[in-house]
Design a protein around this motif. Structure first.
Motif, PDB file in Angstrom:
ATOM      1  N   SER A  85     -26.263  -2.389  38.285  1.00  0.00           N
ATOM      2  CA  SER A  85     -26.304  -1.035  38.568  1.00  0.00           C
ATOM      3  C   SER A  85     -26.426  -0.391  39.691  1.00  0.00           C
ATOM      4  N   PRO A  86     -25.766   0.895  39.906  1.00  0.00           N
ATOM      5  CA  PRO A  86     -26.802   1.418  41.131  1.00  0.00           C
ATOM      6  C   PRO A  86     -28.247   1.810  40.658  1.00  0.00           C
ATOM      7  N   MET A  87     -28.592   2.104  39.961  1.00  0.00           N
ATOM      8  CA  MET A  87     -30.000   2.629  39.643  1.00  0.00           C
ATOM      9  C   MET A  87     -30.653   1.195  40.212  1.00  0.00           C
ATOM     10  N   GLY A  88     -30.218   0.147  39.791  1.00  0.00           N
ATOM     11  CA  GLY A  88     -31.070  -0.978  39.926  1.00  0.00           C
ATOM     12  C   GLY A  88     -30.992  -1.520  41.588  1.00  0.00           C
ATOM     13  N   ARG A  89     -30.301  -0.266  41.988  1.00  0.00           N
ATOM     14  CA  ARG A  89     -30.498  -1.191  43.415  1.00  0.00           C
ATOM     15  C   ARG A  89     -31.886  -1.373  44.479  1.00  0.00           C
ATOM     16  N   GLY A  90     -32.233  -1.833  45.264  1.00  0.00           N
ATOM     17  CA  GLY A  90     -33.413  -2.056  46.080  1.00  0.00           C
ATOM     18  C   GLY A  90     -33.837  -2.289  47.227  1.00  0.00           C
ATOM     19  N   TYR A  91     -32.525  -2.652  47.801  1.00  0.00           N
ATOM     20  CA  TYR A  91     -32.774  -2.474  49.593  1.00  0.00           C
ATOM     21  C   TYR A  91     -31.490  -2.624  49.635  1.00  0.00           C
ATOM     22  N   THR A  92     -31.250  -2.143  51.363  1.00  0.00           N
ATOM     23  CA  THR A  92     -30.418  -1.451  52.974  1.00  0.00           C
ATOM     24  C   THR A  92     -28.848  -2.138  51.676  1.00  0.00           C
ATOM     25  N   THR A  93     -29.343  -3.603  51.711  1.00  0.00           N
ATOM     26  CA  THR A  93     -27.893  -4.553  52.451  1.00  0.00           C
ATOM     27  C   THR A  93     -27.393  -5.443  51.334  1.00  0.00           C
ATOM     28  N   CYS A  94     -27.847  -5.144  50.160  1.00  0.00           N
ATOM     29  CA  CYS A  94     -27.445  -6.281  49.488  1.00  0.00           C
ATOM     30  C   CYS A  94     -26.694  -6.260  48.143  1.00  0.00           C
ATOM     31  N   PRO A  95     -25.982  -7.664  47.244  1.00  0.00           N
ATOM     32  CA  PRO A  95     -24.985  -6.409  47.020  1.00  0.00           C
ATOM     33  C   PRO A  95     -24.929  -6.582  45.463  1.00  0.00           C
ATOM     34  N   GLY A  96     -24.038  -6.190  44.721  1.00  0.00           N
ATOM     35  CA  GLY A  96     -23.688  -5.919  43.379  1.00  0.00           C
ATOM     36  C   GLY A  96     -22.710  -6.155  42.792  1.00  0.00           C
ATOM     37  N   LEU A  97     -22.982  -6.373  41.552  1.00  0.00           N
ATOM     38  CA  LEU A  97     -22.283  -6.323  40.182  1.00  0.00           C
ATOM     39  C   LEU A  97     -21.941  -6.038  39.407  1.00  0.00           C
ATOM     40  N   HIS A  98     -21.510  -4.467  39.184  1.00  0.00           N
ATOM     41  CA  HIS A  98     -20.817  -3.286  38.491  1.00  0.00           C
ATOM     42  C   HIS A  98     -19.768  -2.981  38.532  1.00  0.00           C
ATOM     43  N   ASN A  99     -18.552  -2.989  39.752  1.00  0.00           N
ATOM     44  CA  ASN A  99     -17.373  -2.526  39.876  1.00  0.00           C
ATOM     45  C   ASN A  99     -16.462  -3.256  40.108  1.00  0.00           C
ATOM     46  N   GLN A 100     -15.324  -3.368  39.356  1.00  0.00           N
ATOM     47  CA  GLN A 100     -14.020  -3.763  39.970  1.00  0.00           C
ATOM     48  C   GLN A 100     -14.277  -4.403  41.612  1.00  0.00           C
ATOM     49  N   GLU A 101     -14.627  -4.030  42.941  1.00  0.00           N
ATOM     50  CA  GLU A 101     -14.121  -3.925  43.905  1.00  0.00           C
ATOM     51  C   GLU A 101     -15.477  -5.417  44.100  1.00  0.00           C
ATOM     52  N   GLN A 102     -16.358  -5.287  43.527  1.00  0.00           N
ATOM     53  CA  GLN A 102     -17.422  -6.051  44.021  1.00  0.00           C
ATOM     54  C   GLN A 102     -16.809  -7.763  42.968  1.00  0.00           C
ATOM     55  N   VAL A 103     -16.598  -6.890  41.793  1.00  0.00           N
ATOM     56  CA  VAL A 103     -16.418  -8.629  41.106  1.00  0.00           C
ATOM     57  C   VAL A 103     -15.028  -9.081  42.703  1.00  0.00           C
ATOM     58  N   GLY A 104     -13.883  -8.527  42.386  1.00  0.00           N
ATOM     59  CA  GLY A 104     -13.138  -9.127  44.009  1.00  0.00           C
ATOM     60  C   GLY A 104     -13.580 -10.077  44.916  1.00  0.00           C
ATOM     61  N   GLY A 105     -14.575  -8.733  45.540  1.00  0.00           N
ATOM     62  CA  GLY A 105     -15.467  -9.764  46.383  1.00  0.00           C
ATOM     63  C   GLY A 105     -16.366 -11.156  45.902  1.00  0.00           C
ATOM     64  N   TRP A 106     -17.107 -10.521  45.512  1.00  0.00           N
ATOM     65  CA  TRP A 106     -17.838 -12.075  44.507  1.00  0.00           C
ATOM     66  C   TRP A 106     -16.331 -13.156  44.435  1.00  0.00           C
ATOM     67  N   ARG A 107     -14.859 -13.052  43.169  1.00  0.00           N
ATOM     68  CA  ARG A 107     -13.882 -13.849  42.960  1.00  0.00           C
ATOM     69  C   ARG A 107     -13.651 -14.534  44.801  1.00  0.00           C
ATOM     70  N   LYS A 108     -13.778 -14.193  45.998  1.00  0.00           N
ATOM     71  CA  LYS A 108     -13.379 -15.072  46.729  1.00  0.00           C
ATOM     72  C   LYS A 108     -14.671 -15.925  47.168  1.00  0.00           C
ATOM     73  N   VAL A 109     -16.014 -15.546  46.836  1.00  0.00           N
ATOM     74  CA  VAL A 109     -17.317 -16.530  47.065  1.00  0.00           C
ATOM     75  C   VAL A 109     -17.253 -17.754  45.970  1.00  0.00           C
ATOM     76  N   THR A 110     -16.569 -17.258  44.976  1.00  0.00           N
ATOM     77  CA  THR A 110     -16.680 -18.091  43.613  1.00  0.00           C
ATOM     78  C   THR A 110     -15.806 -19.140  43.915  1.00  0.00           C
ATOM     79  N   ASP A 111     -14.383 -18.572  44.856  1.00  0.00           N
ATOM     80  CA  ASP A 111     -13.568 -19.786  44.036  1.00  0.00           C
ATOM     81  C   ASP A 111     -13.400 -20.828  45.232  1.00  0.00           C
ATOM     82  N   ALA A 112     -14.452 -20.041  46.593  1.00  0.00           N
ATOM     83  CA  ALA A 112     -14.607 -21.290  47.575  1.00  0.00           C
ATOM     84  C   ALA A 112     -14.974 -22.236  47.390  1.00  0.00           C
ATOM     85  N   VAL A 113     -16.656 -21.855  46.788  1.00  0.00           N
ATOM     86  CA  VAL A 113     -17.364 -22.859  46.128  1.00  0.00           C
ATOM     87  C   VAL A 113     -16.754 -24.126  45.221  1.00  0.00           C
TER      88      VAL A 113
END
Length: 324
Positions: A22-50
Motif C-alpha cells: 500500500s502507499p502507506m507501506g512505503r519505506g524507501y525512495t525507489t522501492c517497488p509496490g504491488l497495490h495498483n494495476q500499473e504495478q501489476v503490469g510492470g511485475w508481469r513483465k518480470v514474472t513472465d521473463a523469469v
C-alpha cells in the motif's frame, strides 16, 4: 528489473526485493509496490521473463511501518506503527539524503483490519502479476516485526502485551494471504537476533520461538529465518536463531545469513536447514548457482550500488564465461 531477475532465473526460487502492499507501506525512495494495476503490469513483465527462463519467483510483501518518513508517504502523513516509538539509532533515506526518523502515529484499533486487507489485496494482485507465491516480510523491524517485539510495541489492547497479542497481527496477515493463495504458496521471513531498525525485545528467544510455533501448523511453503553471522562484538544474541527454531518449526526452513558454499552444504547435510538463501552473493553473481556447482570464485559486490542507480552494479556483473 526484467533483465536483473531473468539473469538470476537459475535460482531454485527467487524472492523479490521488499515490495510495499500500500502507499502507506512505503519505506524507501525507489522501492517497488504491488497495490495498483500499473504495478501489476510492470511485475508481469518480470514474472513472465523469469518463467520463460525456467525460474520461479515469490513477491516479498514488506510494509515499512515506522521505518519510513512523511516525505515518502501520501499527503506527507506520519509513518504508522503499533506505538509512538521512533527508530533512534539510525537515519532514514529520503529524496534529499538522510534525516532522523519521525515519531510514528500509533495505529487505532479500528485501522488494523484495514492494513490486513491491504496485504490480502496485494496477494490477489500477485496472482494477476504472475507470481508463484508471496513471502511476508516479518523481519528486521518492519511492521509485523514492530508488533512482535516488546521494544516497539507498547500497546495494552488485543495487539500488545502478551506474546499471543503481539503475534496476532502477523498471524492475521498470514491467514489473509493463505485464504487468497493457499498456505503452500505463502512463506514468512523472520530474523531473530537482528537489532537493525531498533528491533529490540526483552526476551527474543521466547518471542521468536512463540512466533515459529504459531506458524508451524499452518502448512506454509516455508519459514525463512535470517541470521547475521557477522554480528558486531557485544550485539550477538545468546542463541543461534536457526538452531533454535529448527526444533520448534515442523515445516520447510530456509536459512539466510552470510552462508558460503561449504557452510550451506553443512547446514543442509546436518538438517539444520532445508535450503539456503543467498542475498548479496546473488547480486554480484548472476550465475551463482553454476559457480556454487563448480566451486568457482565469486565476484565481490559493490555495496555503493546496491540500493539505487543505473544498470551499473545491477545488471552488468559478468558471468563466468564473460570473465574468460
Amino acid at each position: 528489473m526484467v533483465e536483473y531477475y531473468t539473469q538470476r532465473a537459475s535460482a531454485g526460487l527467487i524472492i523479490t526485493e521488499g515490495t510495499h502492499p500500500s502507499p502507506m507501506g512505503r519505506g524507501y525512495t525507489t522501492c517497488p509496490g504491488l497495490h495498483n494495476q500499473e504495478q501489476v503490469g510492470g511485475w508481469r513483465k518480470v514474472t513472465d521473463a523469469v518463467h520463460a527462463a525456467g525460474g520461479r519467483i515469490f513477491v516479498q510483501l514488506m510494509h515499512a511501518g515506522r521505518v519510513s518518513h512523511s516525505s515518502l508517504l501520501p499527503n506527507h502523513a506520519r509513518p504508522i506503527a503499533p506505538s509512538a516509538v521512533p527508530v533512534v539509532s539510525e537515519e532514514v533515506h529520503v529524496w534529499d539524503g538522510k534525516v532522523p526518523f519521525e515519531i510514528p502515529r500509533p495505529l487505532e484499533l479500528s485501522e488494523i483490519p484495514e492494513i490486513v486487507e491491504e496485504f490480502r489485496r496485494a496477494a490477489e494482485l500477485s496472482i494477476e502479476a504472475g507470481f508463484d507465491g508471496v513471502e511476508l516480510h516479518a523481519a528486521t523491524g518492519y511492521l509485523p516485526n514492530q508488533f512482535q517485539v516488546s521494544g516497539s510495541n507498547q500497546r495494552t489492547d488485543a495487539y500488545g502485551g502478551t506474546l499471543e497479542n503481539r503475534t496476532r497481527f502477523t498471524l492475521e496477515v498470514v491467514n489473509a494471504l493463505c485464504k487468497v493463495r493457499g498456505a503452500e504458496q505463502i512463506g514468512v521471513k523472520i530474523a531473530p537476533g537482528f537489532t537493525v531498525n531498533d528491533t529490540f525485545d526483552d526476551n527474543p528467544a521466547e518471542t521468536y520461538t512463540y512466533v515459529a510455533k504459531a506458524l508451524s501448523p499452518l502448512g506454509l511453503a516455508y519459514l525463512h529465518v535470517g541470521y547475521n553471522q557477522g554480528y558486531a562484538r557485544g550485539t550477538a544474541p545468546n542463541f543461534n536463531p536457526i538452531d533454535l527454531l529448527r526444533t520448534v518449526y515442523q515445516g520447510t526452513l530456509l536459512a539466510v545469513g552470510g552462508f558460503d558454499r561449504q557452510q550451506g552444504d553443512e547446514a543442509i547435510t546436518s538438517r539444520r536447514a532445508d535450503a539456503i538463501v543467498f542475498g548479496r552473493p546473488f547480486i554480484s553473481n548472476p550465475d551463482l548457482v553454476e559457480r556454487l556447482r563448480l566451486n568457482a570464485p565469486l565476484s565481490k559486490g559493490d555495496i555503493r550500488t546496491f540500493y539505487g542507480g543505473s544498470e551499473h552494479g545491477y545488471t552488468d556483473y559478468p558471468t563466468l564465461p564473460q570473465l574468460h
